[in-house]
Design a protein around this motif. Structure first.
Motif, mmCIF file in Angstrom:
data_model
loop_
_atom_site.group_PDB
_atom_site.id
_atom_site.type_symbol
_atom_site.label_atom_id
_atom_site.label_comp_id
_atom_site.label_asym_id
_atom_site.label_seq_id
_atom_site.Cartn_x
_atom_site.Cartn_y
_atom_site.Cartn_z
ATOM 1 N N ALA B 190 -7.039 15.010 -6.146
ATOM 2 C CA ALA B 190 -6.499 13.666 -6.344
ATOM 3 C C ALA B 190 -7.581 12.649 -6.004
ATOM 4 C CB ALA B 190 -5.291 13.442 -5.436
ATOM 5 N N TYR B 191 -7.398 11.415 -6.452
ATOM 6 C CA TYR B 191 -8.327 10.360 -6.043
ATOM 7 C C TYR B 191 -7.538 9.158 -5.544
ATOM 8 C CZ TYR B 191 -7.601 7.173 -10.019
ATOM 9 O OH TYR B 191 -7.071 6.281 -10.910
ATOM 10 N N GLY B 192 -8.171 8.412 -4.650
ATOM 11 C CA GLY B 192 -7.543 7.196 -4.143
ATOM 12 C C GLY B 192 -8.438 6.026 -4.469
ATOM 13 N N LYS B 193 -7.842 4.923 -4.928
ATOM 14 C CA LYS B 193 -8.695 3.794 -5.305
ATOM 15 C C LYS B 193 -8.948 2.843 -4.136
ATOM 16 C CE LYS B 193 -5.047 1.149 -7.690
ATOM 17 N NZ LYS B 193 -4.595 0.403 -6.520
ATOM 18 N N ASP B 194 -8.206 3.024 -3.043
ATOM 19 C CA ASP B 194 -8.471 2.213 -1.853
ATOM 20 C C ASP B 194 -8.025 2.989 -0.609
ATOM 21 O OD1 ASP B 194 -5.673 1.763 -1.409
ATOM 22 O OD2 ASP B 194 -5.718 0.250 -2.988
ATOM 23 N N PRO B 195 -8.337 2.478 0.595
ATOM 24 C CA PRO B 195 -8.014 3.240 1.816
ATOM 25 C C PRO B 195 -6.515 3.517 1.972
ATOM 26 C CG PRO B 195 -9.613 1.536 2.312
ATOM 27 C CD PRO B 195 -9.178 1.297 0.902
ATOM 28 N N SER B 196 -5.672 2.595 1.538
ATOM 29 C CA SER B 196 -4.229 2.824 1.654
ATOM 30 C C SER B 196 -3.812 4.034 0.834
ATOM 31 C CB SER B 196 -3.447 1.605 1.164
ATOM 32 O OG SER B 196 -3.728 0.520 1.970
ATOM 33 N N GLU B 197 -4.405 4.159 -0.355
ATOM 34 C CA GLU B 197 -4.061 5.314 -1.190
ATOM 35 C C GLU B 197 -4.562 6.611 -0.553
ATOM 36 O OE1 GLU B 197 -3.612 3.454 -5.650
ATOM 37 O OE2 GLU B 197 -4.878 5.207 -5.353
ATOM 38 N N ALA B 198 -5.700 6.517 0.134
ATOM 39 C CA ALA B 198 -6.222 7.713 0.812
ATOM 40 C C ALA B 198 -5.225 8.184 1.879
ATOM 41 C CB ALA B 198 -7.583 7.408 1.444
ATOM 42 N N VAL B 199 -4.663 7.236 2.617
ATOM 43 C CA VAL B 199 -3.684 7.594 3.647
ATOM 44 C C VAL B 199 -2.431 8.178 2.984
ATOM 45 C CG1 VAL B 199 -2.193 6.686 5.477
ATOM 46 C CG2 VAL B 199 -4.561 5.885 5.288
ATOM 47 N N ALA B 200 -2.014 7.570 1.874
ATOM 48 C CA ALA B 200 -0.828 8.075 1.170
ATOM 49 C C ALA B 200 -1.064 9.507 0.684
ATOM 50 C CB ALA B 200 -0.489 7.157 -0.004
ATOM 51 N N LEU B 201 -2.290 9.784 0.241
ATOM 52 C CA LEU B 201 -2.606 11.140 -0.217
ATOM 53 C C LEU B 201 -2.570 12.129 0.951
ATOM 54 C CD1 LEU B 201 -5.533 10.447 -2.730
ATOM 55 C CD2 LEU B 201 -3.232 11.270 -3.290
ATOM 56 N N ALA B 202 -3.076 11.685 2.106
ATOM 57 C CA ALA B 202 -3.027 12.550 3.296
ATOM 58 C C ALA B 202 -1.570 12.848 3.655
ATOM 59 C CB ALA B 202 -3.756 11.876 4.456
ATOM 60 N N GLU B 203 -0.745 11.811 3.604
ATOM 61 C CA GLU B 203 0.694 12.001 3.917
ATOM 62 C C GLU B 203 1.287 13.025 2.952
ATOM 63 O OE1 GLU B 203 2.164 10.492 6.394
ATOM 64 O OE2 GLU B 203 0.969 8.709 6.863
ATOM 65 N N ARG B 204 0.862 12.944 1.681
ATOM 66 C CA ARG B 204 1.414 13.841 0.658
ATOM 67 C C ARG B 204 0.942 15.284 0.878
ATOM 68 N NH1 ARG B 204 -0.550 12.554 -5.178
ATOM 69 N NH2 ARG B 204 -0.999 14.711 -5.740
ATOM 70 N N PHE B 205 -0.365 15.435 1.105
ATOM 71 C CA PHE B 205 -0.908 16.789 1.172
ATOM 72 C C PHE B 205 -0.737 17.461 2.538
ATOM 73 C CE2 PHE B 205 -3.777 15.336 -2.440
ATOM 74 C CZ PHE B 205 -3.096 16.073 -3.395
ATOM 75 N N LEU B 206 -0.592 16.654 3.584
ATOM 76 C CA LEU B 206 -0.475 17.264 4.919
ATOM 77 C C LEU B 206 0.936 17.128 5.470
ATOM 78 C CD1 LEU B 206 -3.871 16.153 6.528
ATOM 79 C CD2 LEU B 206 -3.316 18.297 5.419
#
Lengths: 396, 207
Positions: B190-206
């Motif tokens: 997955a990719y995140g376009k900003d830091p908030s999306e990166a956190v959302a991806l972590a929430e999703r995958f972890l």
């Protein structure tokens, strides 16, 4: 210098006439095509990036691109013949190919403080005393912090001035050489806008703090730099023989700042500079990296018909056409990733769409979104150049 | 007091937040409670950034406030700063030395309760693989600002495949030019376009 040769068989305008038409928001014979090629040329020609500082190597590499992948009408000059000259425009510590990086690497900036906080006040005071020379005085204050071999004071000037002059004269020779092919530079002399320059020189963390705590100092110092920026542009333009001036805005996009911050702190000094250039008959080429979607409305405050807005594929160029298309020429924006990873069909389709939609009614230059990536596929670059012949004529 | 710390951070008030943290520590406040307050403030900053009320300088400065506050609190913490929601390995890929975006993402992930191993800049593919193995991290975040970073991202994903550990990690990518096309090219998850999306991806995958 006049570029009188026509680029393509069906052309009825020279590159100069075509560019003038689109800057004036008129309909030219066809959409002009431009690019910002630098490291791509080295890779394509099979030389090291570090060798591009040599004029003969650079010209040989870009000539090969022109022969194989061109022709083009315009180009955004982006090659520097002395590494320190680049630092006059971009006041940041930098790793260069062959200097801190492998010879085939691309240069990378480091976010370190070049401008101490006290410089805001210093700039305002200094620019009052020597307004025309303020740009030079400021960059020569910063340069020894970027390059250890450049000494402070008069020795620094003695080292830099011959190099700056040599760079400008060599560019002029390049421009004259290109004019024989019918090609002209999109802009000649250029500066980084004052607000953006401070953002780079302070470093992002410091500058973020300054924006919060000392916005008045930023605005005051930016306003104070207009006369110096104007003087540098006009002096260099006399040597280069090109009226169009580049103003780089690397830190004013909404990727960095809010539209409100842009309007209050970046736009006023930019507007002042663009208006003063206009008064001298010099169009501005605004290099707008990043996403400008929320700033477009504010750009309407700039005078109409005297500026090109270069977009890099991050902004919504179609929205730009709607909001500012009646005020300024738009250039762009075949994205770096499309040129590097896309297929020729995808590049062709995107260029076609740009020409049809953003080129509608004139006021458009098809161009790469910022720099053509070093790993762009040559066939994609060629497809971009050819698309203006395929789709770009207005009276088909 | 915790409320006001969260408030100062969410208003990106550096002086106010640091003064309040010092005051709370002097008054013997629970250090873990203070860290929670900092996280709550950062969460508000993240929400405001997503809503485009805040922009990059607000994120940068709030991350600075968070890091300075944690440095003040750390000597008072006994053991860890609270239970970890999972481990993340982060770094800027080989050939690229840009770290502002990566640093913000690392701070935001820490704020969100993840244990973050930051490998820094110009990180070789093998270092990501070795560190993920060593820490047991199941999320790897690759950052890059240059278009030449695409190849390094691809090489890093390939290194996990070669090491036989690709299935045990999720790999996310981010940075200026990263988008869907780059994601497909590198074979990340997955990719995140900003830091908030990166956190959302972590929430999703972890999760």
């Amino acid at each position: 210098m006049k570029a009188t040769k026509l680029i393509h068989e069906k052309d009825t305008m020279t590159s100069e006439q075509r560019l003038q038409a689109v800057i004036n928001l008129q309909v030219p014979d066809r959409v002009p095509v431009s690019h910002r090629i630098y490291y791509f040329a080295a890779k394509y020609a099979g030389v090291d990036n570090a060798d591009l500082y040599d004029a003969a190597t650079w010209n040989s590499a870009i000539d090969k691109c022109f022969r194989d992948l061109g022709p083009w009408d315009l180009y955004a000059p982006w090659n520097f013949y002395h590494v320190e000259v680049l630092s006059l425009i971009f006041p940041m510590k930098v790793l260069e190919p062959g200097i801190g990086l492998p010879r085939d690497a691309i240069h990378q900036y480091l976010e370190e403080e070049i401008m101490p906080f006290e410089d805001y006040q210093w700039i305002m005071k200094m620019a009052k005393q020597i307004p025309d020379l303020s740009f030079l005085r400021l960059v020569m204050r910063w340069l020894p912090k970027i390059w250890g071999h450049v000494q402070p004071g008069i020795r620094g000037y003695a080292y830099m001035m011959p190099r700056l002059l040599d760079h400008l004269i060599t560019w002029r020779r390049d421009f004259m050489r290109w004019s024989k092919e019918g090609v002209i530079p999109l802009a000649g002399a250029g500066v980084e806008a004052a607000f953006d320059s401070f953002s780079m020189a302070r470093g992002l963390v410091n500058f973020s703090r300054d924006l919060k705590k000392h916005p008045d100092l930023i605005a005051g110092a930016a306003d104070a730099m207009t006369a110096g920026n104007l003087y540098l542009i006009t002096s260099a333009a006399r040597i280069l023989g090109v009226k169009r001036a580049a103003i780089a805005l690397h830190r004013s996009s909404n990727d960095f700042i809010s539209p409100d911050t842009f309007r209050k702190l970046s736009l006023p000094s930019l507007k002042d500079l663009v208006e003063r250039l206009k008064a001298q008959g010099r169009p501005s080429v605004l290099h707008c990296d990043g996403n400008w979607d929320l700033n477009f409305e504010a750009l309407r405050e700039l005078p109409a018909g005297c500026a090109v807005v270069e977009l890099d594929g991050t902004s919504d160029i179609f929205k730009a056409k709607e909001i500012i298309g009646d005020r300024m020429c738009i250039a762009g924006d075949v994205p770096a990733d499309l040129l590097a990873l896309g297929s020729t069909t995808e590049v062709d389709e995107y260029c076609h769409r740009l020409i049809e939609e953003v080129g509608k009614g004139g006021g458009f230059i098809l161009s790469s979104g910022c720099e053509v990536a070093p790993n762009a596929k040559p066939e994609n670059v060629k497809t971009m150049m050819e698309s203006v012949v395929k789709y770009g004529y207005y009276n088909r | 007091m915790s409320d006001s710390i969260a408030g100062f951070i969410s208003d990106v008030d550096e002086d106010g937040a640091l003064a309040e943290v010092r005051k709370a520590l002097d008054a013997g406040a629970d250090p873990l409670g203070l860290v929670e307050a900092l996280r709550a403030g950062m969460s508000t900053v993240g929400n405001r950034f997503e809503a485009r009320e805040y922009f990059l300088p607000d994120l940068i400065l709030s991350a600075e406030i968070f890091n300075q506050s944690v440095a003040l609190i750390e000597p008072h913490l006994k053991g860890t700063g609270g239970p970890s929601k999972g481990s993340v390995v982060i770094g800027t890929v080989q050939g690229d030395v840009h770290d502002i975006g990566k640093n913000i993402v690392a701070t935001m992930l820490r704020c969100a309760g993840y244990e973050v191993r930051d490998l820094g800049i110009d990180v070789a593919p093998g270092s990501f693989v070795d560190t993920a193995k060593e820490t047991g991290a199941s999320l790897v975040a690759l950052s890059g600002l240059l278009t030449v970073a695409f190849d390094s991202m691809k090489d890093t994903v390939a290194a996990f495949v070669e090491a036989g550990t690709r299935d045990s990690v999720k790999i996310i990518i981010g940075g200026g030019p990263v988008n869907e096309t780059v994601l497909e090219y590198c074979g990340a998850d997955a990719y995140g376009k900003d830091p908030s999306e990166a956190v959302a991806l972590a929430e999703r995958f972890l999760a």
